[in-house]
Design an enzyme around this catalytic site. Structure first.
Site, mmCIF file in Angstrom:
data_model
loop_
_atom_site.group_PDB
_atom_site.id
_atom_site.type_symbol
_atom_site.label_atom_id
_atom_site.label_comp_id
_atom_site.label_asym_id
_atom_site.label_seq_id
_atom_site.Cartn_x
_atom_site.Cartn_y
_atom_site.Cartn_z
ATOM 1 N N ILE A 151 1.103 -1.245 -0.011
ATOM 2 C CA ILE A 151 -0.075 -0.146 0.020
ATOM 3 C C ILE A 151 0.925 1.037 0.038
ATOM 4 O O ILE A 151 0.712 2.283 -0.799
ATOM 5 C CB ILE A 151 -0.972 0.042 1.163
ATOM 6 C CG1 ILE A 151 -1.997 -1.003 0.995
ATOM 7 C CG2 ILE A 151 -1.604 1.230 1.415
ATOM 8 C CD1 ILE A 151 -2.845 -1.287 2.203
ATOM 9 N N LYS A 190 8.870 -21.239 -11.651
ATOM 10 C CA LYS A 190 7.264 -20.896 -11.879
ATOM 11 C C LYS A 190 7.358 -19.245 -12.265
ATOM 12 O O LYS A 190 7.796 -18.713 -11.229
ATOM 13 C CB LYS A 190 6.627 -20.947 -10.522
ATOM 14 C CG LYS A 190 6.589 -22.649 -10.059
ATOM 15 C CD LYS A 190 6.073 -23.614 -11.360
ATOM 16 C CE LYS A 190 4.651 -23.904 -11.042
ATOM 17 N NZ LYS A 190 4.346 -24.806 -12.297
ATOM 18 N N LYS A 192 4.266 -17.615 -12.368
ATOM 19 C CA LYS A 192 3.014 -17.115 -12.183
ATOM 20 C C LYS A 192 3.045 -15.805 -11.266
ATOM 21 O O LYS A 192 2.470 -14.952 -11.477
ATOM 22 C CB LYS A 192 2.117 -18.170 -11.474
ATOM 23 C CG LYS A 192 0.712 -17.632 -11.448
ATOM 24 C CD LYS A 192 0.094 -17.546 -12.862
ATOM 25 C CE LYS A 192 -0.565 -19.045 -13.178
ATOM 26 N NZ LYS A 192 -1.051 -19.018 -14.718
ATOM 27 N N PRO A 193 3.826 -16.180 -10.125
ATOM 28 C CA PRO A 193 4.062 -14.761 -9.227
ATOM 29 C C PRO A 193 4.680 -13.716 -9.961
ATOM 30 O O PRO A 193 3.990 -12.422 -9.698
ATOM 31 C CB PRO A 193 5.165 -15.158 -8.190
ATOM 32 C CG PRO A 193 5.187 -16.842 -8.304
ATOM 33 C CD PRO A 193 4.724 -17.296 -9.672
ATOM 34 N N CYS A 383 35.381 4.277 15.574
ATOM 35 C CA CYS A 383 34.649 5.033 16.547
ATOM 36 C C CYS A 383 34.441 4.548 17.928
ATOM 37 O O CYS A 383 35.400 4.861 18.735
ATOM 38 C CB CYS A 383 33.387 5.301 15.903
ATOM 39 S SG CYS A 383 32.632 6.797 16.540
ATOM 40 N N HIS A 509 34.583 6.912 10.313
ATOM 41 C CA HIS A 509 34.305 5.678 9.847
ATOM 42 C C HIS A 509 34.688 5.691 8.312
ATOM 43 O O HIS A 509 34.186 6.017 7.431
ATOM 44 C CB HIS A 509 32.707 5.567 9.447
ATOM 45 C CG HIS A 509 32.020 5.455 10.949
ATOM 46 N ND1 HIS A 509 31.610 4.135 11.680
ATOM 47 C CD2 HIS A 509 31.693 6.550 11.767
ATOM 48 C CE1 HIS A 509 31.041 4.513 12.769
ATOM 49 N NE2 HIS A 509 31.205 5.823 13.003
ATOM 50 N N GLU A 511 35.171 3.031 6.500
ATOM 51 C CA GLU A 511 34.597 2.041 5.636
ATOM 52 C C GLU A 511 33.515 2.818 4.741
ATOM 53 O O GLU A 511 33.334 2.174 3.599
ATOM 54 C CB GLU A 511 33.541 1.089 6.485
ATOM 55 C CG GLU A 511 32.413 1.606 7.245
ATOM 56 C CD GLU A 511 32.819 2.327 8.709
ATOM 57 O OE1 GLU A 511 33.947 2.569 8.964
ATOM 58 O OE2 GLU A 511 31.712 2.449 9.397
HETATM 59 N N1 GLN Z 1 28.692 6.158 20.752
HETATM 60 C C1 GLN Z 1 29.869 6.737 20.409
HETATM 61 C C2 GLN Z 1 29.641 8.399 19.913
HETATM 62 O O1 GLN Z 1 28.616 8.775 19.805
HETATM 63 C C3 GLN Z 1 30.545 6.036 19.191
HETATM 64 C C4 GLN Z 1 29.674 6.314 17.830
HETATM 65 C C5 GLN Z 1 30.177 5.621 16.706
HETATM 66 O O2 GLN Z 1 30.563 4.478 17.016
HETATM 67 N N2 GLN Z 1 29.776 5.773 15.659
HETATM 68 O O3 GLN Z 1 30.697 9.022 19.829
#
Ligand code: GLN
Length: 534
Positions: A151, A190, A192-193, A383, A509, A511
């Site tokens: 919906i 299948k 059909k779905p 972090c 971070h 990553e």
């Molecule tokens: N909790 C921690 C802070 O706010 C680390 C945050 C995190 O790992 N992104 O500083």
């Protein structure tokens, strides 16, 4: 003139719509086209920041500090572009804007309705990706989250239906991705779905131009003929997508079946030979590793596979570069308190501690950081992981038994980490969270400097607590190097341990900036250290 590709999903969720959309972006980009991409999530949350990683996987963090659906991470990694808050749309965001306009009286007394006011706002949010003063994109891809039949998806489907009329048939393409179950007993795939899903789409007024079939086994020619006939899709527009070993192979699978050329022809884009050489080589390296490494990944949200998606991708990227298969052992931090740590971490060549919030599981993380420090195992703390490593160091090396972050112990005698509003004048606007891209200056001669080969970097952040500089010299005297600092707010960004082969913590971070064809330098260096630690 910008062309638009709308991607919808049928039958079930989790069939890889985000990866397909991202792969389509990659194969168009490989033809020299300027591509961007947007995700529409039909939930009422304004963004993913308040959503549990247990339910939705990680919230991907953009450069401008938006917390978005994890598909944006796939988009950035596959297409190799940086996205922003404008690339992530939710029902909550759309309604928020429309209701604010209504309160301001912008609608001049009209009745405010889903059609046209909500649908107009959805369409405007797509068109706004082309910015005034910048050359327009060649292609804008829009992935509609959820499954046909939900919906809450209806206003989005209505908006993209209108879009074709608004800007002309030749400028819009609808691609449907659907699931084809295999019935073991009948030994049959299948269709059909999928037929029903497309019937539903057509009842809304959308006729898909191309169909990508996510099937559990190979589709027979007769099944393809049948779908083509029943669903009114040209026979060569029926593309197959079976499971592959790595998501990074998907662009190649789609390209092999001519999807790129079909899209280009249908949208009357210039025909150019795709350049997927680098991508192909990358996948080839991924599939032919010549070594293996074991990394322990310590965190507290493992209940859902995708809760730390960007970290596991970043490790994979570093592995691709090194022709190294990265095997990760995910360890729930609670387990570290219950079981013998020697046993749990036996044979791992590197230890990574994730980011996170709240006091739960901290003890286990501190224990793991101690183990990595004492046993000289390469260690990366991100972090929260960085915080645990420095708290551990304060407790056990500096002999500050009460050392803590005020996040975990508000009245601690030694607040090694304090809230940002107490550390800086900026106080990070109204929320107290420092989020998005911030710069960091690196100390010459440090490992961090060697890793980046630069004085100044930009990385993505999401935190509310920072290192308390009152303790800076105490740590430095005991062998910690604060090798990365944000000079504007005087905040520690990177620390490293002197007497250790590789022990680094980052406030940011890394990553989120890693790409399969360009691993993040921190992950690359961490993995190299882990490989050396055979
Ligand atoms: N909790 C921690 C802070 O706010 C680390 C945050 C995190 O790992 N992104 O500083």
């Amino acid at each position: 003139m910008t062309k638009y590709i709308f991607i919808t999903g049928g039958v079930v969720s989790s069939i890889g719509k985000g990866i397909t959309a991202a792969s389509i972006g990659r194969i168009l980009k490989s033809r020299g086209l300027r591509v961007t991409i947007q995700k529409h999530d039909p939930y009422l949350n304004v963004d993913a920041g308040t959503m549990s990683p247990f339910q939705h996987g990680e919230a991907f963090l953009t450069k401008d500090g938006a917390e978005t659906d994890l598909d944006l991470g796939h988009y950035e990694r596959f297409i190799d572009i940086n996205l922003s808050k404008d690339n992530s749309i939710t029902t909550g965001k759309i309604y928020n804007t429309v209701i604010s306009k209504e309160r301001r009286g912008d609608f001049l007394g009209k009745t405010v309705q889903i059609i046209p006011h909500i649908t107009d706002e959805i369409k405007d949010s797509i068109k706004r990706l082309n910015r005034p003063g910048q050359s327009p994109f060649d292609v804008i891809i829009v992935e509609i989250g959820g499954t046909i039949g939900d919906i809450e998806g209806l206003p989005f489907l209505e908006a993209i239906r209108q879009f074709r009329n608004d800007i002309g048939k030749e400028n819009v393409l609808y691609i449907h991705l659907s699931f084809f179950p295999y019935l073991k007993a009948a030994k049959e795939i299948k269709s059909k779905p999928t037929q029903h899903s497309i019937k539903e789409l057509r009842s809304i007024g959308i006729q898909p131009d191309l169909l990508i079939c996510r099937a559990q086994a190979k589709l027979t020619e007769s099944v393809k003929d049948k779908i083509s006939l029943f669903c009114d899709i040209p026979r060569d527009g029926i593309i197959e997508m079976q499971d592959v070993d790595s998501i990074y192979e998907v662009p190649l699978v789609l390209e092999e079946q001519n999807l790129g050329n079909l899209m280009v022809q249908m949208l009357q884009l210039p025909t150019v030979n795709p350049d997927l050489k680098e991508w192909r080589e990358m996948v080839n390296r991924l599939y032919h590793p010549d070594k293996k490494v074991n990394i322990a990944v310590i965190g507290k949200y493992f209940r859902l596979k995708d809760a730390y998606l960007s970290i596991s991708e970043a490790l994979t990227h570093a592995g691709i570069e090194q022709k190294c298969k990265v095997e990760t052992k995910q360890i729930d931090t609670e387990l570290l308190l219950k079981e013998d740590i020697m046993n749990l971490l036996k044979g791992v060549q590197g230890i990574l501690i994730h980011g996170g919030f709240g006091v739960k599981g901290i003890e286990g993380m501190i224990k793991a950081a101690k183990f990595a420090r004492e046993e000289k195992i390469p260690f990366l703390g991100i972090c929260l992981g960085m915080k645990c490593a420095l708290i551990e160091f304060a407790k056990n090396v500096l002999n500050l038994a009460d050392a803590n972050s005020v996040e975990f112990a508000p009245d601690t005698a030694h607040p090694i980490f304090n809230s940002l509003d107490r550390l800086t004048d900026v106080a990070f606007k109204d929320t107290g969270v420092r989020i998005g891209s911030y710069s960091c200056n690196l100390t010459k001669g440090s490992i961090a400097f060697k890793i980046y080969q630069r004085d100044r970097i930009e990385e993505r952040h999401r935190h509310s607590y920072g290192f308390n500089n009152q303790y800076l010299s105490k740590f430095e005297q005991a062998g910690i190097i604060f090798s990365g600092v944000n000079l504007e707010d005087n905040l520690v960004e990177i620390f490293e341990l002197k007497e250790h082969p590789w022990f680094i913590g980052t406030q940011f971070h890394p990553e989120f900036k890693s790409r399969p064809n360009r691993p993040h330098p921190i992950f690359k260096s961490f993995l190299e250290a882990a490989i050396r630690n055979k």
